[in-house]
Design a protein around this motif. Structure first.
Motif, PDB file in Angstrom:
ATOM      1  N   LEU A   5       0.847  -1.188   0.000  1.00  0.00           N
ATOM      2  CA  LEU A   5       0.000   0.000   0.000  1.00  0.00           C
ATOM      3  C   LEU A   5       0.883   1.238   0.000  1.00  0.00           C
ATOM      4  CD1 LEU A   5      -2.587  -0.924   2.790  1.00  0.00           C
ATOM      5  CD2 LEU A   5      -3.042  -0.873   0.335  1.00  0.00           C
ATOM      6  N   SER A   6       0.344   2.334  -0.509  1.00  0.00           N
ATOM      7  CA  SER A   6       1.002   3.623  -0.380  1.00  0.00           C
ATOM      8  C   SER A   6      -0.010   4.593   0.204  1.00  0.00           C
ATOM      9  CB  SER A   6       1.505   4.133  -1.731  1.00  0.00           C
ATOM     10  OG  SER A   6       2.118   5.403  -1.581  1.00  0.00           O
ATOM     11  N   TYR A   7       0.368   5.272   1.283  1.00  0.00           N
ATOM     12  CA  TYR A   7      -0.498   6.263   1.904  1.00  0.00           C
ATOM     13  C   TYR A   7      -0.057   7.651   1.455  1.00  0.00           C
ATOM     14  CZ  TYR A   7      -2.278   2.575   4.930  1.00  0.00           C
ATOM     15  OH  TYR A   7      -2.867   1.431   5.406  1.00  0.00           O
ATOM     16  N   ALA A   8      -0.896   8.321   0.648  1.00  0.00           N
ATOM     17  CA  ALA A   8      -0.605   9.681   0.193  1.00  0.00           C
ATOM     18  C   ALA A   8      -1.092  10.659   1.264  1.00  0.00           C
ATOM     19  CB  ALA A   8      -1.288   9.960  -1.138  1.00  0.00           C
ATOM     20  N   ILE A   9      -0.156  11.389   1.869  1.00  0.00           N
ATOM     21  CA  ILE A   9      -0.471  12.300   2.969  1.00  0.00           C
ATOM     22  C   ILE A   9      -0.247  13.734   2.495  1.00  0.00           C
ATOM     23  CG2 ILE A   9       0.073  12.919   5.354  1.00  0.00           C
ATOM     24  CD1 ILE A   9       1.236  10.047   5.645  1.00  0.00           C
ATOM     25  N   ARG A  10      -1.304  14.551   2.544  1.00  0.00           N
ATOM     26  CA  ARG A  10      -1.195  15.947   2.103  1.00  0.00           C
ATOM     27  C   ARG A  10      -1.450  16.895   3.272  1.00  0.00           C
ATOM     28  NH1 ARG A  10      -0.964  18.445  -2.662  1.00  0.00           N
ATOM     29  NH2 ARG A  10      -1.542  16.580  -3.858  1.00  0.00           N
ATOM     30  N   CYS A  11      -0.488  17.768   3.523  1.00  0.00           N
ATOM     31  CA  CYS A  11      -0.638  18.786   4.555  1.00  0.00           C
ATOM     32  C   CYS A  11      -1.693  19.791   4.118  1.00  0.00           C
ATOM     33  CB  CYS A  11       0.705  19.485   4.796  1.00  0.00           C
ATOM     34  SG  CYS A  11       0.603  20.885   5.942  1.00  0.00           S
ATOM     35  N   LEU A  12      -2.664  20.088   4.989  1.00  0.00           N
ATOM     36  CA  LEU A  12      -3.742  21.005   4.633  1.00  0.00           C
ATOM     37  C   LEU A  12      -3.336  22.464   4.785  1.00  0.00           C
ATOM     38  CD1 LEU A  12      -6.869  19.174   6.122  1.00  0.00           C
ATOM     39  CD2 LEU A  12      -6.116  19.301   3.740  1.00  0.00           C
ATOM     40  N   THR A  13      -2.134  22.716   5.289  1.00  0.00           N
ATOM     41  CA  THR A  13      -1.649  24.095   5.424  1.00  0.00           C
ATOM     42  C   THR A  13      -0.816  24.513   4.215  1.00  0.00           C
ATOM     43  OG1 THR A  13      -1.619  23.906   7.842  1.00  0.00           O
ATOM     44  CG2 THR A  13      -0.333  25.704   6.865  1.00  0.00           C
ATOM     45  N   CYS A  14       0.239  23.719   3.908  1.00  0.00           N
ATOM     46  CA  CYS A  14       1.116  24.085   2.789  1.00  0.00           C
ATOM     47  C   CYS A  14       0.862  23.246   1.541  1.00  0.00           C
ATOM     48  CB  CYS A  14       2.582  23.984   3.217  1.00  0.00           C
ATOM     49  SG  CYS A  14       3.147  22.275   3.462  1.00  0.00           S
ATOM     50  N   ARG A  15      -0.044  22.251   1.640  1.00  0.00           N
ATOM     51  CA  ARG A  15      -0.419  21.372   0.522  1.00  0.00           C
ATOM     52  C   ARG A  15       0.698  20.446   0.078  1.00  0.00           C
ATOM     53  NH1 ARG A  15      -5.437  21.152   0.975  1.00  0.00           N
ATOM     54  NH2 ARG A  15      -5.600  20.302  -1.146  1.00  0.00           N
ATOM     55  N   ALA A  16       1.776  20.325   0.852  1.00  0.00           N
ATOM     56  CA  ALA A  16       2.868  19.410   0.500  1.00  0.00           C
ATOM     57  C   ALA A  16       2.364  17.973   0.564  1.00  0.00           C
ATOM     58  CB  ALA A  16       4.049  19.607   1.440  1.00  0.00           C
ATOM     59  N   LEU A  17       2.833  17.148  -0.395  1.00  0.00           N
ATOM     60  CA  LEU A  17       2.393  15.756  -0.498  1.00  0.00           C
ATOM     61  C   LEU A  17       3.550  14.813  -0.226  1.00  0.00           C
ATOM     62  CD1 LEU A  17       0.007  13.847  -1.313  1.00  0.00           C
ATOM     63  CD2 LEU A  17       0.952  13.905  -3.635  1.00  0.00           C
ATOM     64  N   SER A  18       3.311  13.810   0.621  1.00  0.00           N
ATOM     65  CA  SER A  18       4.329  12.787   0.886  1.00  0.00           C
ATOM     66  C   SER A  18       3.679  11.414   0.806  1.00  0.00           C
ATOM     67  CB  SER A  18       4.972  12.986   2.266  1.00  0.00           C
ATOM     68  OG  SER A  18       3.983  12.917   3.285  1.00  0.00           O
ATOM     69  N   ASP A  19       4.487  10.395   0.531  1.00  0.00           N
ATOM     70  CA  ASP A  19       3.991   9.023   0.416  1.00  0.00           C
ATOM     71  C   ASP A  19       4.636   8.149   1.477  1.00  0.00           C
ATOM     72  OD1 ASP A  19       2.199   9.044  -1.851  1.00  0.00           O
ATOM     73  OD2 ASP A  19       3.968   9.523  -3.058  1.00  0.00           O
ATOM     74  N   ARG A  20       3.831   7.276   2.086  1.00  0.00           N
ATOM     75  CA  ARG A  20       4.350   6.322   3.064  1.00  0.00           C
ATOM     76  C   ARG A  20       3.993   4.911   2.609  1.00  0.00           C
ATOM     77  NH1 ARG A  20       1.362   6.248   8.365  1.00  0.00           N
ATOM     78  NH2 ARG A  20       0.599   4.212   7.682  1.00  0.00           N
ATOM     79  N   PRO A  21       4.980   4.127   2.156  1.00  0.00           N
ATOM     80  CA  PRO A  21       4.691   2.758   1.716  1.00  0.00           C
ATOM     81  C   PRO A  21       4.533   1.808   2.903  1.00  0.00           C
ATOM     82  CG  PRO A  21       7.021   3.217   1.468  1.00  0.00           C
ATOM     83  CD  PRO A  21       6.398   4.475   1.978  1.00  0.00           C
TER      84      PRO A  21
END
Length: 273
Positions: A97-113
């Protein structure tokens, strides 16, 4: 030792010499390694399955690592190390699985496998629902707030975020665990919800990442059923013969051929596709 006992069990099952086969020898060896799974108390089939898969993976992985050491020269040691984490168990059952995490303040996107061998699906209804409903519930985006906030690298502090899971590697055999034991009003109880599941053409493409090139259509091959309540019960299984394509019911020493219509059961707890 446990891998050898499991091999003997599978061999006995396929020899065709017995009306039924008892996993007595395998269980005796397994409970020496995992004393929690003794014969005198009730156990959860999903927890048992996780331990069996982990145990067999470790056994086969060790053999594979030893063969690699004997056959591969030191010049390619890096590829040897990468092989040590794989086995026939991971080849058949492991997905990612990959969890796409987006910060709601700066909109930066990161992935956690995250690797998985069993997907535990919530049951979104108390009366009747479909497996597709359970999958939609599992893969729907979630908002992380308050105590669940993320630490955003770009913002430099804790922030609210959204998280959405997708499958980046679809396993050859996918196992679904229906979360029938749930908390409700501070009490844990069993959900008797009827979950309707397809026998063929289960399409996981809505939950698959574009980067995944695996086949995403699955057919049902086995079901583990749980009859009973929270503190007691009885497990049975339905399994599809891989050659004849007939379905069989396994209920202790009773092994019987059953019609396809009998495979859809309200007691389904684990689904193998």
């Amino acid at each position: 030792e446990s891998a050898t006992a499991f091999g003997c069990l599978v061999s006995d099952m396929w020899l065709g010499e017995f009306d039924y086969v008892s996993p007595e020898a395998f269980h005796s060896i397994f409970e020496k390694r995992y004393p929690a799974f003794s014969r005198t108390t009730q156990h959860d089939a999903q927890e048992f399955l996780i331990c069996v898969l982990d145990d067999l993976h470790e056994a086969f992985k060790q053999v594979r690592a030893q063969l690699c050491q004997e056959r591969v020269s030191p010049a390619v040691g890096a590829s040897t190390r990468s092989l040590r984490g794989t086995s026939i168990i991971t080849q058949l059952f492991e997905g990612q699985l990959s969890y796409a995490i987006r910060c709601l303040t700066c909109r930066a996107l990161s992935d956690r496998p995250e690797s998985f061998t069993i997907l535990s699906l919530p049951i979104p209804s108390t009366r009747v629902c479909s497996l597709q409903d359970c999958l939609e519930c599992f893969f729907q985006p979630d908002v992380l707030t308050r105590n669940n906030q993320i630490h955003c690298y770009w913002c430099g502090g804790n922030q609210d975020a959204t998280v959405k899971a997708s499958i980046t590697k679809a396993p050859q055999i996918i196992i679904f665990h229906l979360k029938r034991f749930a908390w409700q009003d501070k009490h844990r109880r069993k959900l008797s919800t009827t979950v309707c599941y397809p026998f063929s053409d289960l399409d996981l493409s809505p939950y698959i990442s574009p980067s995944c090139c695996n086949n995403t259509e699955y057919s049902l091959c086995a079901v583990v059923n749980h009859a009973g309540d929270l503190d007691y019960g009885h497990y049975t299984a339905f399994c599809k013969h891989s050659v004849t394509k007939h379905w069989y019911s396994f209920d202790d020493a009773q092994v019987t051929k059953i019609p396809d219509s009998a495979v859809q059961a309200d007691t389904a707890y684990l689904l193998f596709y």
